[in-house]
Design an enzyme around this catalytic site. Sequence first.
Site, short mmCIF file in Angstrom:
data_model
loop_
_atom_site.label_atom_id
_atom_site.label_comp_id
_atom_site.label_asym_id
_atom_site.label_seq_id
_atom_site.Cartn_x
_atom_site.Cartn_y
_atom_site.Cartn_z
N HIS A 166 0.84 -1.20 0.00
CA HIS A 166 0.00 0.00 0.00
C HIS A 166 0.88 1.26 0.00
O HIS A 166 0.72 2.15 -0.85
CB HIS A 166 -0.90 -0.03 1.23
N GLU A 167 1.83 1.30 0.95
CA GLU A 167 2.70 2.48 1.04
C GLU A 167 3.64 2.59 -0.16
O GLU A 167 4.00 3.69 -0.58
CB GLU A 167 3.49 2.46 2.35
N HIS A 208 1.97 4.52 -2.84
CA HIS A 208 2.13 5.97 -2.63
C HIS A 208 3.54 6.42 -3.01
O HIS A 208 3.73 7.46 -3.65
CB HIS A 208 1.89 6.32 -1.16
N HIS A 236 4.07 6.61 -6.69
CA HIS A 236 3.31 7.75 -7.20
C HIS A 236 4.14 9.03 -6.98
O HIS A 236 4.28 9.87 -7.89
CB HIS A 236 1.97 7.83 -6.46
#
Length: 595
Positions: free
Chosen positions: A389-390, A393, A396
């Site tokens: 999940h991290e 980020h 991105h």
Amino acid sequence: MTVTYQSRADVPEIEKWRFEDLYVSTADWEKDYQFIETMLPKLKQFDGAIHDGASLYQYLSEKEEVSSKFNLVYVYGMLQADVDTRDTAAQSLVDRAKQLAVKMSAASSFFMPFLLSLEESTLKEYIEQESRLKYFEQDLFDSFRYKAHVLSKEKEEILSQLGEALSSPSHTFNMLNNADIKFGEVTKDDGEKVELTRGMYSKLIEDENRDKRREAYKAYYKPYLQLKNSIASTLASNIKTNVTLARLRNYPSALEKGLFGDMVPKEVYENLIMSTKANITPLHRYTALRKEKLAVEELRQYDLNVPLVKGVKLEISYDEAYETILKALAPLGEEYVSTLKTFKDTRYIDIRETPGKRSGAYNLGVYGVHPFVLLNHHDDLDSMFTMIHEFGHAMHSYYSSKHQPRISAGYSIFVAEVASTVNEVLLINYLLKNETDEMVRKHLLNHFIDQFRGTFFTQVMFAEFEKITHEMAEAGTPLNAEAFNNIYESLFRQYNGDEVVFDEEVKYGWSRIPHFYRPFYVYKYATGFASAIHIAEKLLAGDETTLACYLVFLRSGGSDYPLELLKKTGVDLTTSEPIADALKRFDQLVTEFAE
């Protein structure tokens, strides 16, 4: 076996952030701090002195330079404080940075009222005079949207001076929740009593032994019940501050103020809640199934997280999890995977849980440096999902910083949750596809359903809680522990169904949620999840067009409004379709699991 450390000094260097990537020493930090302080009076001198394109450009370029240095100054202190919230030297850096932020805000508070006093034709004329203003053009014209919500120069300056005071409810809760809180005791296997930690709680609440779950649940909530009035006061203050600012700035409501920056109509928020509650039956069905599979007379809140497939305990080391993640993300292409692979050895990730470290996980992208990922890693499936999940980020941030100029590299939280959740969906599909053990596959399916419930349904419930409490504040209705309890208990019942028998602790769920101090934030998890389901399923089907569009989306940063960026990937959140599709997928998962 999860590696545990009693001190940060015991953690290998390779598993900790390298602060030198920001500043070699605190002395270097101090130089930037002093530079910013000397620049602020110069920025203030532009007040009343911008009369043409050249002076406008000079102000904006100097302001950007100050802002970029301030970002490094603030992040350096924040990261150090987060790895040990008890570190008074790090906390001092953060406090000084916050004071500097207030001074910066005061020095530039004149600019927005000035800009909005201009006619649009005058601004266009300035841009024609000074070609370098093209760099700032989109931001300048976007600012005109705020014309009805910016106050006079004098009032803006007063508000900017109040910045630190207005953020005190959030700061107080963070100190209570991270530094001061003492959980109750739990019993180890050898009979020894020890104080519960958050890391222990996340493991114990999933333990197959129901007595252990109950003991951990009671110990975890104990300080929140003891501090209920103090926490209710900080939350009520935060909500009232937000409502007051919305009123002062002439927004129709606090909700619309919260959505304005992303240019999201309130109908998107309301549709999310309505569509979810209209399709809540599969979640109630899953709760009933949970009660049946656990064979309990009464289903309690501490029964909602334990895996329903007995005997499956997946021990996944950090190294093994990293390798699995790289394989799972293969649908995103070789460049994406090879770039992420380098993050491990370059110390972009702070991995281990240690005493005093901030709980949870996050990514912080720093333009011109690199992403910083905070974890509190345990060798289990949840930790692997948190990692991926991290990493979504972080990638991105990496792509946005690489492909966008500073002014448009920062992206909205609204689109951020898409990048993280696409990764999670790719991981669960990879694990389900490659696992041959039928019991493990059932466990994974159960895990995906629980992830769906937590990332989507729970966040929608939180979003409705925020909407109700802000509307109460707008109507002048008192907000206190009792009011929060009544709202939270009612919503918990609506979302989770009548099968759950309530312990006293259930209604205090609101008291432990840090996201409530960033109003109208959590709904983005749910919209992001729905969008990610759509994108990930196309990627898994080998849709090359979607892959190309998605990578463009990751590189786009904040170069357009969130809803427009998502439309480029094929997701239109102004319609009910993405939400309905996600809920249909959840229904299929529950049906498959039940069978």
